[in-house]
Design an enzyme around this catalytic site. Structure first.
Site, mmCIF file in Angstrom:
data_model
loop_
_atom_site.group_PDB
_atom_site.id
_atom_site.type_symbol
_atom_site.label_atom_id
_atom_site.label_comp_id
_atom_site.label_asym_id
_atom_site.label_seq_id
_atom_site.Cartn_x
_atom_site.Cartn_y
_atom_site.Cartn_z
ATOM 1 N N ASN A 170 4.184 -2.472 -11.019
ATOM 2 C CA ASN A 170 4.008 -1.565 -12.197
ATOM 3 C C ASN A 170 4.164 -2.201 -13.423
ATOM 4 O OD1 ASN A 170 3.884 0.490 -14.086
ATOM 5 N ND2 ASN A 170 5.215 2.061 -12.712
ATOM 6 N N SER A 176 1.528 5.465 -15.739
ATOM 7 C CA SER A 176 1.964 6.041 -14.453
ATOM 8 C C SER A 176 1.625 7.455 -14.018
ATOM 9 C CB SER A 176 3.444 5.766 -14.045
ATOM 10 O OG SER A 176 3.427 4.262 -13.828
ATOM 11 N N HIS A 269 -18.479 7.817 2.136
ATOM 12 C CA HIS A 269 -18.091 9.045 2.001
ATOM 13 C C HIS A 269 -17.402 9.176 0.509
ATOM 14 C CE1 HIS A 269 -14.634 6.766 3.646
ATOM 15 N NE2 HIS A 269 -13.857 7.374 2.722
ATOM 16 N N ARG A 356 -15.947 -5.637 -0.200
ATOM 17 C CA ARG A 356 -15.492 -5.314 1.145
ATOM 18 C C ARG A 356 -16.113 -3.915 1.410
ATOM 19 N NH1 ARG A 356 -12.074 -0.864 3.439
ATOM 20 N NH2 ARG A 356 -11.362 -1.740 5.292
ATOM 21 N N ASP A 358 -16.219 -0.470 3.196
ATOM 22 C CA ASP A 358 -15.371 0.362 3.999
ATOM 23 C C ASP A 358 -16.248 1.395 4.889
ATOM 24 O OD1 ASP A 358 -12.760 1.601 4.440
ATOM 25 O OD2 ASP A 358 -13.825 3.294 3.588
ATOM 26 N N GLU A 387 -16.242 -4.129 7.154
ATOM 27 C CA GLU A 387 -15.061 -3.424 7.956
ATOM 28 C C GLU A 387 -15.761 -2.952 9.480
ATOM 29 O OE1 GLU A 387 -11.524 -0.129 8.101
ATOM 30 O OE2 GLU A 387 -13.391 0.158 7.158
ATOM 31 N N ASP A 454 -4.371 -0.568 6.924
ATOM 32 C CA ASP A 454 -4.717 0.221 7.964
ATOM 33 C C ASP A 454 -3.896 0.047 9.097
ATOM 34 O OD1 ASP A 454 -6.752 2.052 6.764
ATOM 35 O OD2 ASP A 454 -8.230 0.290 7.242
#
Length: 597
Positions: A170, A176, A269, A356, A358, A387, A454
């Site tokens: 952070n 935040s 998606h 990358r 997904d 992936e 994951d």
């Protein structure tokens, strides 16, 4: 006898491909232990005896008189559970070839394995006739440079570090989320800790000291969930991460340190709070975006309580069964153009070094072909990583991805070192299978990992036994492909994934008193070892014989590795040398820095 039904070769595949613009790589699979040696019979299809067809008929019944064949020895590339695998390299003078395989059995048998049939070569006259009959030979028509997979040259030299931005650092608490929780709070699917890209920038010196030169960032675009895989706005970095300003600064600072930046492309998606989806929710079939999604029935949300919805037969398609992630229709031309423009934008405007992809296997191949054209047209050495958790050769023919996240190797390593689910032989076969599944140029650009956002962290899989985790890291760092560290792995962070747990996404521990400095030093030594030995990226593994069921040994260049995957001390012999190994210990021979543990 040679088991002919076990002989396998497939043209234009991982068995037959152009490694570069001049070189063919060819493979053959045979039943284990049956064949003494194999030779490739290969040559130019237009080289004929005087009076021959001279290419007038390259496959008919009268295609006799070919004299272009040459015998090229094949090497034994490896073995798997039931098969031996053979490999040869050949540079056709005119980039074209016809070829077959001459097999020498251990009992004196000699046969030709061709495209249409096997032929007995024991009789010299019959052999001459068979080897001059072009119609029974496989064809590699031509090495067209555009068809050759060319992966970025910088990838094999990269040490990746995966960052889950919300949990790494952070840097500016003032940006935040309002509901942010104290750093280090136990993670759940709905809470936020305040990690941002300014925090990543602050920690670049830390990563550089570790030896990292490639950053893979989980999604950073505006989204609702802490994981950001539910995109709301593809053109803007989430304001809680610092917006586009922070990302531009990160790329500049990383590049100044020689670090590459790879973003996560979530194009399968979208998030259910995206304006595109909300327009469909409001207008139904009348929405101009209705065909951007896979809608089974309007309205998209049933007029019944949510706890009564049938998640298996819903009104629209989703990622998995996650209703908050409606699946995009990349076959719709407008949707397709929109996503391709997103891909173009971040490469062109921010100079990213990789994407990358997904859930890459659930998007149509045609989209990925266009994606590659767009991305490589702007930046030819931009890395495209898919992936895919299973065998992925259909995406690796030079027109889609550069390589894959190497989950088959991940599972082999974790099953053997962490879970003891594999015995020694099964592990060696699984690793060899991962090598043999793909062309060498794909393997050289693989993305190797032990854990990720994951999965359960490797240390937890090892039952928090850091000796086992060290063996897993050592093996992974010395295999073909570029190794990746999931944030915090270097300091001994643990955490499970699954059954409601998201402990694998805990906040990075920055308090040095809570870090495992011995483990961190081990990882730094591994990074240095890898960087000083480019031969570790050779696309073959040479297993060595060890007289123990729980110890493995392998050769990488001139360096020998001996690993003891057991809780007992071992005395073993490798190449005639006596070697002492601690429980879950290792030896590195011909290497001074990390010789004995």
């Amino acid at each position: 006898m040679i088991t002919k039904s076990s002989l396998t070769h497939s043209a234009k595949s991982a068995d037959s491909y152009a490694y570069d613009n001049e070189t063919l790589h060819l493979r053959l699979r045979s039943a284990k232990g049956e064949i003494e040696r194999v030779a490739l019979w290969i040559g130019d299809p237009y080289h004929w005896a005087e009076g021959g067809l001279d290419g007038g008929n390259l496959g008919g019944s009268d295609a006799h008189g070919w004299v272009g064949g040459n015998e090229v020895p094949m090497i034994h590339e490896g073995e798997t559970e039931h098969h031996d695998h053979w490999f040869a390299e050949f540079k056709p003078p005119k980039r074209r070839s016809r070829y077959g395989f001459i097999l020498y059995g251990k009992d004196g048998e000699k046969i030709l394995f061709g495209e249409k049939r096997c032929a007995d070569l024991s009789d010299p006259k019959e052999a001459e006739a068979e080897l001059s009959n072009l119609s029974n030979f496989y064809c590699f028509p031509y090495i067209n440079p555009r068809d050759v997979l060319k992966t970025p040259s910088w990838v094999p030299d990269t040490i990746w570090y995966q960052i889950f931005p919300e949990r790494f650092a952070n840097g500016r608490p003032e940006i935040s989320p309002a509901e942010v929780q104290p750093w280090g709070t136990r993670p759940v699917s709905t809470n936020f800790m305040g990690g941002d890209l300014w925090g990543v920038i602050e920690k670049l010196d830390y990563l550089q000291d570790l030896g990292i030169n490639g950053l893979y960032l989980c999604p950073i675009f505006t989204a609702n969930a802490n994981h950001k895989y539910d995109t709301v706005d593809y053109y803007n970095v989430d304001p809680h991460f610092g917006g586009n300003e922070a990302f531009k600064a990160l790329v500049k600072e990383a590049h100044a340190r020689g670090m590459k930046i790879m973003l996560d492309a979530v194009f399968n998606h979208i998030g259910d709070k995206s304006p595109l989806w909300l327009d469909v929710v409001e207008k139904g079939a009348d929405s101009k975006y209705a065909d951007w999604f896979w809608i089974n029935k309007f309205p998209v949300y049933p007029d019944t309580p949510k706890d009564e919805w049938d998640f298996w037969n819903f009104n629209y398609e989703t990622f998995g069964n996650v209703l908050e992630m409606p699946k995009l229709n990349t076959e719709n031309e407008e949707c397709r153009a929109y996503l391709l423009d997103v891909a173009r934008y971040w490469v062109e405007e921010f100079d990213i070094d990789g994407w990358r992809l997904d859930v890459a296997n659930e998007v149509d191949h045609s989209f990925w072909r266009d994606f590659r054209t767009v991305v490589k047209g702007i930046k030819p050495d931009c890395y495209i990583l898919g992936e895919i958790w299973h065998e992925g050769m259909p995406w690796l023919r030079g027109d889609q991805y550069d390589s894959l996240m190497n989950y088959p190797l991940t599972q082999a390593i974790t099953d053997y070192f962490a879970l003891a689910a594999f015995d020694k032989e099964s592990f060696m076969h699984a690793v060899s299978t991962s090598y043999l599944a793909y062309p060498h140029n794909v393997n050289e650009a693989m993305f190797n990992l032990l854990d990720s956002h994951d999965t359960t962290r490797i240390l937890t899989l090892c039952g928090n036994d850091k000796r086992k985790a060290k063996l897993a890291y050592l093996f992974m760092f010395t295999q073909v492909g570029a190794p990746c560290i999931y944030y915090g792995g270097e300091i001994g962070m643990d955490g499970g994934r699954g059954m409601g747990s998201e402990d694998n996404r805990k906040c990075m521990i920055w308090d040095e008193s809570e870090q495992d400095h011995d483990f961190k030093n081990f990882i730094k030594e591994l990074v240095a070892l890898r960087q000083s030995h480019p031969e570790f990226n050779q696309p073959q593994i040479e297993w060595l014989t060890v007289n123990d069921d729980e110890c493995i040994a392998y050769q990488r260049g001139k360096v020998t590795f001996v690993l003891n995957n057991s809780a007992a001390q071992k005395s073993v012999q490798v190449n005639g040398d006596d070697i002492e190994l601690d429980a879950y210990g290792y030896r590195i021979l011909n290497e001074v820095k990390m010789g004995q543990k």
